[in-house]
Scaffold this motif. Sequence first.
Motif, PDB file in Angstrom:
ATOM      1  N   ILE A  10      40.635  48.983  34.999  1.00  0.00           N
ATOM      2  CA  ILE A  10      41.805  49.591  34.140  1.00  0.00           C
ATOM      3  C   ILE A  10      41.128  50.502  33.243  1.00  0.00           C
ATOM      4  CG2 ILE A  10      43.595  47.749  34.420  1.00  0.00           C
ATOM      5  CD1 ILE A  10      42.343  46.491  31.175  1.00  0.00           C
ATOM      6  N   ASP A  11      40.124  50.528  32.925  1.00  0.00           N
ATOM      7  CA  ASP A  11      39.579  51.306  31.825  1.00  0.00           C
ATOM      8  C   ASP A  11      39.256  52.151  32.663  1.00  0.00           C
ATOM      9  OD1 ASP A  11      40.540  50.864  29.814  1.00  0.00           O
ATOM     10  OD2 ASP A  11      38.107  49.541  29.653  1.00  0.00           O
ATOM     11  N   CYS A  12      37.700  52.435  33.929  1.00  0.00           N
ATOM     12  CA  CYS A  12      36.844  52.998  34.517  1.00  0.00           C
ATOM     13  C   CYS A  12      38.020  53.708  35.992  1.00  0.00           C
ATOM     14  CB  CYS A  12      35.572  52.977  34.093  1.00  0.00           C
ATOM     15  SG  CYS A  12      34.984  52.123  35.871  1.00  0.00           S
ATOM     16  N   GLU A  31      43.192  45.383  38.105  1.00  0.00           N
ATOM     17  CA  GLU A  31      43.623  44.712  38.562  1.00  0.00           C
ATOM     18  C   GLU A  31      44.294  45.350  40.437  1.00  0.00           C
ATOM     19  OE1 GLU A  31      47.130  47.326  36.363  1.00  0.00           O
ATOM     20  OE2 GLU A  31      46.018  49.523  37.170  1.00  0.00           O
ATOM     21  N   VAL A  32      44.992  44.680  40.813  1.00  0.00           N
ATOM     22  CA  VAL A  32      46.044  45.552  42.171  1.00  0.00           C
ATOM     23  C   VAL A  32      46.326  46.599  42.150  1.00  0.00           C
ATOM     24  CG1 VAL A  32      47.152  44.619  43.975  1.00  0.00           C
ATOM     25  CG2 VAL A  32      45.574  42.250  42.505  1.00  0.00           C
ATOM     26  N   VAL A  33      46.143  46.783  43.100  1.00  0.00           N
ATOM     27  CA  VAL A  33      46.373  48.963  42.906  1.00  0.00           C
ATOM     28  C   VAL A  33      47.528  48.588  44.598  1.00  0.00           C
ATOM     29  CG1 VAL A  33      46.996  50.729  43.420  1.00  0.00           C
ATOM     30  CG2 VAL A  33      45.155  49.342  41.840  1.00  0.00           C
ATOM     31  N   SER A 212      44.798  34.022  33.789  1.00  0.00           N
ATOM     32  CA  SER A 212      45.397  35.511  34.340  1.00  0.00           C
ATOM     33  C   SER A 212      44.250  36.412  34.589  1.00  0.00           C
ATOM     34  CB  SER A 212      46.453  35.907  33.279  1.00  0.00           C
ATOM     35  OG  SER A 212      46.471  35.401  32.000  1.00  0.00           O
ATOM     36  N   ILE A 213      42.746  36.423  33.678  1.00  0.00           N
ATOM     37  CA  ILE A 213      42.314  37.733  33.824  1.00  0.00           C
ATOM     38  C   ILE A 213      42.403  37.520  35.874  1.00  0.00           C
ATOM     39  CG2 ILE A 213      41.576  36.485  32.085  1.00  0.00           C
ATOM     40  CD1 ILE A 213      38.356  36.279  33.762  1.00  0.00           C
ATOM     41  N   ASN A 214      42.250  36.693  36.566  1.00  0.00           N
ATOM     42  CA  ASN A 214      42.444  37.296  37.791  1.00  0.00           C
ATOM     43  C   ASN A 214      43.975  37.858  38.081  1.00  0.00           C
ATOM     44  OD1 ASN A 214      43.282  35.986  40.783  1.00  0.00           O
ATOM     45  ND2 ASN A 214      41.579  35.149  40.594  1.00  0.00           N
TER      46      ASN A 214
END
Length: 427
Positions: A10-12, A31-33, A212-214
């Motif tokens: 989500i950052d890089c 995250e899942v895209v 939920s970090i998963n």
Amino acid sequence: MKQTVILRCIDCGKEYEPSAIYRCSCNALLEVVLDTEKLKETVSRKLFDSRLWSRREPYHSGVWRFKELVHPLVSDEQIISRPEGNTNIYKHKKIREYTGIKDILLKHEGENPTGSFKDRGISPGISEANRLGMKVVACASTGNTSASLAAYASIGSMKSVVFVPEGKIAMGKLSQAIAYGARVLEVNGNFDDAMSLVQKSSNELGMYLLNSINPWRIEGQKSIIFELIQQFDWKPPDWIIVPAGNLGNTSAFGKALDEMKKLDLIEKIPRIAAIQAEGANPFYETWKNKRSELKSLKNPETIASAIKIGNPVSWKKALRAIKTTNGLVEQVSDQEIMDAKAIVDSSGIGCEPASAASVAGAKKLLEDGIIDRDEQIVCIITGNLLKDTDSTINYHLSNLKGIKPKYSNKPIVIESTIEAVKEAIGL
Ligand code: F0G
């Protein structure tokens, strides 16, 4: 990348093939895209409506009905489901009068198999563990995640290890984790300490981490929104109000709404209001002060033990969700939480303390003129009344320090005579 599903930082923005990883090499969350352009060819309101009331596995689940948007990679045989979701929406005169909002509805996620919304994220998460061939799953928890993980691991014949803050989780939840067969580790410290220990332990000991970090947890919790909006014939309400602790739900709700809009499943995006407890409010402070970093709280305190969290792992995803939905963050006191809970309970609906933060938040937002009394509001009720019986009884018996039970319904001790009954019930 060839796959239609990837994990992305989500950052890089670095991309990864789905595997047992949760953080990027830069340490930010993944995250899942989903490939929404491609998905447009297959998913539609009609497809999801055709699965309503289906008895066919896995579509009879309120999570797996939206399989293409939740976990397209897992095969039907790999899915571990009880099934979850298909939760009801309630309205009640008492809640309308209490909050002052004409059209206020409660979606009751406490109706999930283990009594909280967690089942929605644990099902795809543990199915992913199955797909990856993992044998041991783990989480840190304020109670509900551990109850859910323990149950789903046993259904899937896996071993579960749950890390809970010693003496700080509600008995209903602890008893579930023990009964369902998890190895329960009571950590000397608070939830944030347990969370940090489980992350280290999972990495070193090869356990699959299901907090939920998963990213698959978030994918499953999106189904609260898919299902809610389907129940409204695909016309979203004006506001969705959700209790906020570790911020998995807030993140999931923002992602779900963004994807639904991209897939033309909805025309407008409702606003999200995330509600924290005053004593455990680091996300509220970040949002209110327009900070770009979270200042964690060392000693969070609230009667709502489910959201007693000082260092929420998903705060960055949640902040994005608040921004993309033009939402906001509010805080409520323990007094407001327990009074709202008493109203939800005595409406016959019932919830655990953290859940009532959404209703307390709705009342406050109306009083502050932020939401309009004519707007349609949906509050998410996150957990079942029976999860935390101590807090209910102690409220009604005036045993909670610093809380005056405005809506107390104290049991009356009587002699075993008709006269005593008459006197007690006022007839
Ligand atoms: N409500 C209930 C009943 C919860 O159990 C939780 C979180 C929340 C609200 C907050 O949701 O973390 O997505 O912002 N419980 C976690 C647990 C932390 O371990 O059971 P969130």
